[in-house]
Design a protein around this motif. Structure first.
Motif, PDB file in Angstrom:
ATOM      1  N   LEU A 141     -33.497  -6.622 -32.111  1.00 29.18           N
ATOM      2  CA  LEU A 141     -33.486  -7.102 -33.491  1.00 29.18           C
ATOM      3  C   LEU A 141     -32.173  -7.800 -33.805  1.00 29.18           C
ATOM      4  CD1 LEU A 141     -35.217  -4.109 -35.265  1.00 29.18           C
ATOM      5  CD2 LEU A 141     -35.982  -6.485 -35.369  1.00 29.18           C
ATOM      6  N   ASP A 142     -31.084  -7.347 -33.203  1.00 26.99           N
ATOM      7  CA  ASP A 142     -29.791  -7.999 -33.441  1.00 26.99           C
ATOM      8  C   ASP A 142     -29.826  -9.455 -32.983  1.00 26.99           C
ATOM      9  OD1 ASP A 142     -28.601  -5.824 -34.646  1.00 26.99           O
ATOM     10  OD2 ASP A 142     -27.669  -5.080 -32.798  1.00 26.99           O
ATOM     11  N   ASP A 143     -30.551  -9.734 -31.907  1.00 23.80           N
ATOM     12  CA  ASP A 143     -30.695 -11.125 -31.455  1.00 23.80           C
ATOM     13  C   ASP A 143     -31.375 -11.961 -32.538  1.00 23.80           C
ATOM     14  OD1 ASP A 143     -29.608 -10.549 -28.964  1.00 23.80           O
ATOM     15  OD2 ASP A 143     -31.556 -10.237 -28.013  1.00 23.80           O
ATOM     16  N   SER A 144     -32.397 -11.395 -33.147  1.00 26.29           N
ATOM     17  CA  SER A 144     -33.124 -12.099 -34.206  1.00 26.29           C
ATOM     18  C   SER A 144     -32.215 -12.354 -35.404  1.00 26.29           C
ATOM     19  CB  SER A 144     -34.348 -11.281 -34.638  1.00 26.29           C
ATOM     20  OG  SER A 144     -35.078 -11.966 -35.630  1.00 26.29           O
ATOM     21  N   TYR A 145     -31.491 -11.331 -35.829  1.00 26.84           N
ATOM     22  CA  TYR A 145     -30.575 -11.491 -36.961  1.00 26.84           C
ATOM     23  C   TYR A 145     -29.526 -12.560 -36.666  1.00 26.84           C
ATOM     24  CZ  TYR A 145     -32.433  -6.838 -38.134  1.00 26.84           C
ATOM     25  OH  TYR A 145     -33.242  -5.765 -38.409  1.00 26.84           O
ATOM     26  N   ARG A 146     -29.014 -12.555 -35.437  1.00 26.16           N
ATOM     27  CA  ARG A 146     -27.975 -13.525 -35.065  1.00 26.16           C
ATOM     28  C   ARG A 146     -28.512 -14.947 -35.115  1.00 26.16           C
ATOM     29  NH1 ARG A 146     -27.438 -16.038 -30.643  1.00 26.16           N
ATOM     30  NH2 ARG A 146     -28.735 -14.557 -29.461  1.00 26.16           N
ATOM     31  N   ARG A 288     -43.731 -13.366 -31.793  1.00 26.64           N
ATOM     32  CA  ARG A 288     -42.539 -14.049 -32.326  1.00 26.64           C
ATOM     33  C   ARG A 288     -41.506 -13.037 -32.771  1.00 26.64           C
ATOM     34  NH1 ARG A 288     -46.179 -18.536 -35.742  1.00 26.64           N
ATOM     35  NH2 ARG A 288     -47.357 -19.189 -33.893  1.00 26.64           N
ATOM     36  N   TRP A 289     -40.281 -13.517 -33.008  1.00 28.41           N
ATOM     37  CA  TRP A 289     -39.198 -12.597 -33.345  1.00 28.41           C
ATOM     38  C   TRP A 289     -38.467 -13.038 -34.620  1.00 28.41           C
ATOM     39  CZ3 TRP A 289     -39.726 -15.757 -29.181  1.00 28.41           C
ATOM     40  CH2 TRP A 289     -38.824 -16.813 -29.011  1.00 28.41           C
TER      41      TRP A 289
END
Length: 309
Positions: A141-146, A288-289
């Motif tokens: 999820l951190d990848d998505s937020y970034r 999807r993310w």
């Protein structure tokens, strides 16, 4: 994105290489009305934009969703042929699976957003002095937020992007907080396609199920990581594992349902089938993310919450 085959889908999501194109064309258009002014140049990784991009081409359904969610939709002039959300996204015949530099350049973009570097498209666009931001398939999820916040920085919507990421975090925290405590974790099988490809806990979708407190039956099938987190299981393996849940990410593409699952050889006796815990997911959201992962997690957690602790 719509799956061509589960194998291709798995390979697409497994991509982890990050490459950024440099150099930016000048954008003469003024910022859209109602958009807070951003200070340029801005830099994300190796990419620097001198001016706010006004002709963005998105060749990733997830990137398209992210751009529209942060308020950059009016700057998006073309999206790929698999970007079907939101409905008003400017869909074209551009392909993310077989990207063509000449066709992309024909759109006169001042920023291209990609999810992976097929056909060495990043290098090709770099030679054409077209700036590229690569948003590889997220593994956390951190990848998505970034990616959301970086797109916000690049497009002049930093505050809106931060708000979207924060809202996602808050919504997910609330969903997880309401989960019942269990002495023993429930198990699940996530189906990518009728060929029984699945995703382990080391993938992005697997991390969402972990948030829901579930145990993935597919993990032992790729303990060595040779399938990059997307092993193909056998009917015998799944029947023996007897998952509490079967989540179908192939309901739309392949018309799979509780009925088709029950009709499979040996599957009628599965706990998931007997307890009516075969859950059809939205194929697109499940692949999807972007911001709609909150909707996906809500479906998963709602299903889990119905099982007595």
């Amino acid at each position: 994105m719509n799956r061509r085959t589960p194998r291709l889908f798995a390979a697409t999501l497994a991509v982890a290489a990050l490459a950024l194109g440099a150099c930016a064309e000048k954008a003469d258009d003024k910022p859209s009305a109602g958009t807070a002014a951003a200070t340029y140049p801005v830099t994300v990784g190796a990419l620097t934009l001198d001016k706010r991009p006004e002709k963005i081409v998105a060749l990733s359904p997830t990137a398209t969703e992210m751009l529209f969610a942060i308020g950059a939709g009016p700057q998006v002039t073309a999206v790929d042929d698999q970007s079907n959300y939101p409905a008003d996204a400017p869909k074209t015949d551009l392909s993310a699976f077989q990207p063509n530099a000449e066709a992309i350049a024909g759109r006169n973009p001042d920023l291209v957003v990609l999810s992976d570097d097929r056909n060495k498209i990043v290098e090709q666009l770099g030679k054409l002095k077209i700036p590229v931001y690569l948003t590889p398939a997220a593994t956390t999820l951190d990848d998505s937020y970034r990616q959301i916040t970086e797109l916000g920085t690049l497009t002049g919507h930093a505050d809106q992007a931060t708000d979207v990421a924060t809202r996602m975090k808050d919504d997910i925290a609330k969903l997880v907080k309401d989960l019942p405590q269990r002495a023993e974790k429930l198990t699940y099988f996530h189906e990518l396609g009728p060929e029984l490809y699945s995703a382990t806990s080391k993938t992005f979708i697997g991390s969402l199920y972990s948030q829901a407190g579930l145990t993935n039956i597919a993990d032992p099938a790729d303990a060595d990581g040779k399938s990059a987190g997307y092993p193909q299981l056998s009917q015998e393996f799944i029947v023996k594992a007897d998952p509490d849940f079967v989540f179908l990410a192939d309901a739309k593409c392949c018309q799979q349902s509780a009925d088709t699952v029950k009709a499979r050889s040996g599957w009628a006796g599965l706990t998931a089938v007997k307890n009516n815990q075969v859950i059809a997911l939205d194929d697109d959201i499940a692949s999807r993310w972007g911001p709609r992962v909150v909707d996906l997690l809500r479906v998963i957690i709602d299903a889990v919450a119905k099982v007595p602790a």
